[in-house]
Design an enzyme around this catalytic site. Structure first.
Site, short mmCIF file in Angstrom:
data_model
loop_
_atom_site.label_atom_id
_atom_site.label_comp_id
_atom_site.label_asym_id
_atom_site.label_seq_id
_atom_site.Cartn_x
_atom_site.Cartn_y
_atom_site.Cartn_z
N ALA A 85 103.60 55.20 20.95
CA ALA A 85 104.44 54.20 20.28
C ALA A 85 105.25 54.75 19.12
CB ALA A 85 103.63 52.99 19.82
N ALA A 86 105.25 56.06 18.89
CA ALA A 86 106.08 56.61 17.82
C ALA A 86 107.56 56.34 18.08
CB ALA A 86 105.83 58.11 17.67
N GLY A 87 108.00 56.57 19.33
CA GLY A 87 109.39 56.30 19.66
C GLY A 87 109.73 54.84 19.54
N ASP A 88 108.82 53.97 19.97
CA ASP A 88 109.05 52.53 19.84
C ASP A 88 109.14 52.11 18.38
OD1 ASP A 88 108.90 52.32 22.63
OD2 ASP A 88 106.75 51.94 22.59
#
Length: 305
Positions: free
Chosen positions: A250-253
């Site tokens: 979820a880093a990109g999200d």
């Protein structure tokens, strides 16, 4: 009033196990832990934008099962408007995630109810789109729906963002004119451009290629190497904040949601990128998808080592 962000996309229950490393083909590993965590790129980006200061509505589908109730409940707990989250006669989407000791992950997605998000559903909730300042889409729902939503957002004069995740092939050529910000990671930029992306220099070449294909503005997220911003006049590199990563899920999200919230609130592109980077850096220091996403106060208090 907070800026209004509408996220059109997936809701998945993440089934997460931690193991010393990612398994090879045909191999069985002994895992260290297991958890069920609310996720899905669409829902994650909605939670990120909400925690980071925006007023958020979600457009998506969940199944008529226990996972569906949990996924919808997780959004409601974040004060996200769920009037456009439909319950359909199917199982909810799931993501099978393995995280290794280096905090890298491997993910298999089963779409389930996300496949029921059709262009007709988008039209049914057009009033939700019309209330938006920013519209965000990803690729965990049918391509026809994504293309329809992008074009509807453009026709309505909204700021339109596409996080092309997961991407395995170039985008339809007629999508580019509807996208204000195209936000891939390295592998997605490679799939879209047809070029290898394994360094800062190759990322710059791929960004230039995406601009040539018709993208107005491109942000390639590069993990520990930061992010690249490209438009028709040039390319700028934003170095990464250095933190000790625990889980990159979820880093990109988190970056996408944070960037959207900041941009919708009137920040400059550079300020919004740095804000998204700070939020993403904080997220990788925590385990899980939605549980790892920081709040606005977390980011405001954050000081990188």
């Amino acid at each position: 009033m907070p800026a209004k962000v509408v996220v059109i996309g997936s809701l998945n229950m993440d089934l997460v196990t931690r193991a010393p490393r990612l398994p090879r083909g045909g191999e069985t590993l002994i895992g260290r832990s297991f958890a069920t965590v609310s996720g899905g790129k669409g829902a994650n980006q909605a939670v990120a934008a909400a925690r980071l200061g925006a007023q958020v509505s979600m457009v998506g589908c969940v199944g008529n099962d226990a996972y569906g109730e949990q996924l919808r409940g997780a959004l409601l707990a974040e004060r996200i408007d769920c009037q456009a989250v439909s319950v359909v006669d199917d199982s909810s989407g799931v993501a099978l995630i393995v995280v290794d000791d280096a905090s890298q992950n491997a993910i298999v997605i089963v779409a389930g109810a996300n496949g029921a998000l059709t262009p007709e559903v988008i039209d049914r909730f057009d009033a939700v789109l019309q209330a938006a300042d920013v519209i965000i889409c990803q690729l965990e729902v049918p391509d026809a729906t994504v293309g329809h939503a992008l074009k509807r957002g453009r026709a309505s004069g909204k700021t339109v963002m596409l996080n092309p995740a997961p991407a395995s092939h170039p985008l339809p050529a007629d999508w580019y004119a509807a996208i204000d910000y195209l936000i891939p990671n390295e592998s997605e930029a490679s799939a879209l451009s047809g070029l290898p992306v394994d360094s800062l220099d190759t990322a710059k070449t791929a960004a230039a290629r995406l601009i040539a294909l018709g993208a107005a503005k491109v942000i390639i997220t590069l993990g520990a190497q930061g992010a690249l911003f490209a438009n028709g006049t040039g390319i700028e590199h934003f170095p990464a904040l250095q933190v000790k990563a625990v889980d990159t899920t979820a880093a990109g999200d988190t970056f996408v949601g944070g960037f959207a919230a900041a941009l919708a609130a009137g920040k400059s592109e550079a300020e919004a990128i740095r804000f998204g980077q700070s939020a993403a850096a904080l997220s990788v220091t925590r385990a899980g998808a939605q549980p790892s996403i920081p709040t606005l106060s977390d980011v405001q208090a954050f000081k990188a080592p």
